[in-house]
Structures are given as structure tokens and as C-alpha cells.
Design a protein around this motif. Sequence first.
Motif, PDB file in Angstrom:
ATOM      1  N   ASP A 112      30.383 -84.535   3.316  1.00 39.61           N
ATOM      2  CA  ASP A 112      29.777 -84.492   1.988  1.00 39.61           C
ATOM      3  C   ASP A 112      30.696 -83.775   1.007  1.00 39.61           C
ATOM      4  OD1 ASP A 112      27.546 -85.774   2.760  1.00 39.61           O
ATOM      5  OD2 ASP A 112      26.206 -84.033   2.706  1.00 39.61           O
ATOM      6  N   TYR A 113      31.326 -82.722   1.474  1.00 41.39           N
ATOM      7  CA  TYR A 113      32.192 -81.918   0.617  1.00 41.39           C
ATOM      8  C   TYR A 113      33.379 -82.747   0.151  1.00 41.39           C
ATOM      9  CZ  TYR A 113      34.273 -77.642  -1.178  1.00 41.39           C
ATOM     10  OH  TYR A 113      34.773 -76.693  -1.997  1.00 41.39           O
ATOM     11  N   ARG A 114      34.001 -83.457   1.092  1.00 40.76           N
ATOM     12  CA  ARG A 114      35.160 -84.291   0.767  1.00 40.76           C
ATOM     13  C   ARG A 114      34.756 -85.411  -0.191  1.00 40.76           C
ATOM     14  NH1 ARG A 114      39.793 -84.309  -0.839  1.00 40.76           N
ATOM     15  NH2 ARG A 114      41.051 -86.128  -0.393  1.00 40.76           N
ATOM     16  N   ARG A 115      33.591 -86.001   0.070  1.00 41.36           N
ATOM     17  CA  ARG A 115      33.117 -87.068  -0.827  1.00 41.36           C
ATOM     18  C   ARG A 115      32.881 -86.534  -2.233  1.00 41.36           C
ATOM     19  NH1 ARG A 115      28.402 -90.379   2.108  1.00 41.36           N
ATOM     20  NH2 ARG A 115      28.055 -91.006  -0.043  1.00 41.36           N
ATOM     21  N   ALA A 116      32.325 -85.351  -2.311  1.00 37.80           N
ATOM     22  CA  ALA A 116      32.064 -84.754  -3.621  1.00 37.80           C
ATOM     23  C   ALA A 116      33.377 -84.437  -4.340  1.00 37.80           C
ATOM     24  CB  ALA A 116      31.212 -83.494  -3.469  1.00 37.80           C
ATOM     25  N   GLU A 117      34.372 -83.978  -3.573  1.00 40.86           N
ATOM     26  CA  GLU A 117      35.691 -83.695  -4.181  1.00 40.86           C
ATOM     27  C   GLU A 117      36.307 -84.949  -4.776  1.00 40.86           C
ATOM     28  OE1 GLU A 117      37.859 -79.988  -1.904  1.00 40.86           O
ATOM     29  OE2 GLU A 117      38.040 -81.986  -1.047  1.00 40.86           O
TER      30      GLU A 117
END
Length: 132
Positions: A112-117
Amino acid sequence: MSTFLVEIVTPERKVYAETANMVTVTGAEGSLGILPNHIPLVTTLRIAPITIKRDGKVDVIAASGGFIEVRKDKVVILAESAELATGIDLARAQAAKERAQQRLNAKRDEIDYRRAELSLQRAMNRINISQK
Ligand code: ATP
């Protein structure tokens, strides 16, 4: 001045096809300026502007990753998404930026973090280009 064809294609549509004098993209290894008779190459693209000079004009396109292929006679860009500066919906990009920032602050799992980045990068690229 010599010229070459530049095509920008996404899975959805052909975004751009013009005869150009120069193209500048951001590849995996940094900024890449392409003039006529450039050696053939293929490389990945970052989330960054694509700048195309033609006939004394400059077109700027927001590209969200993909590939560039420099051929003998033309340059083909296969982008995950791409919008001309004039086609960017600024309010939509600002809303996407806020959503991405909220998701980054919520600190969920790594995916999720990578997608948000990546979503934040796309939104900021669009905002920068549409405000120029
Ligand atoms: P959003 O969350 O607003 O959908 P996104 O970064 O997830 O943004 P993409 O998956 O990169 O969107 O693109 C989906 C489609 O929407 C593509 O066709 C892209 O060109 C278009 N698009 C996305 N954002 C904008 C924008 N701000 N202005 C114009 N077209 C946009």
C-alpha cells in the motif's frame, strides 16, 4: 532542420503523434535528449514530463512510467498513462495528491505504501506540468 516522428501510446489510446526536432524524457538512468539519427535504444521511463520540440513549439506531456523505444525512423513511447499539459485536470490531480498523502500517513503495509508513493508521484508530476 531534420525531424523524426514521435508517437506516445497508452493501453487506452494514441495520445500523441507529431513530427519533432527533439524529445527529452527521463529514463531509468536520468535525462535523455533525443535528436534525429540517435542510435536505437530501449529503456524504461520514470514518472516525469516528456518534452517535445517541433516547429518552434514545445509540447509537454505528463507520462506515468513505461518504455521508450528509439528506432531509426521514429521514437515510440509506450506509457502506462500520458496526458498533454492542456488535458490535465488540475483539481483531479490535487485530489489524488491528497488521497496519496493520507495513505502515506496512515502507514499500512509495504505494498500500500509503495502504491501510494507512486500515486503521489503521478499527481505531483501532473500538477507541476499543468501549472507551468
Ligand atoms: P486518479 O486517482 O485521479 O485516477 P491516477 O494516478 O490513479 O489518478 P492513472 O491510473 O495514472 O490515474 O490514470 C488513469 C486514467 O486517467 C488515464 O487515462 C490517465 O490519463 C487519466 N488521468 C489521471 N489523472 C488525470 C488528470 N489529473 N487529468 C487528466 N487525466 C488524468
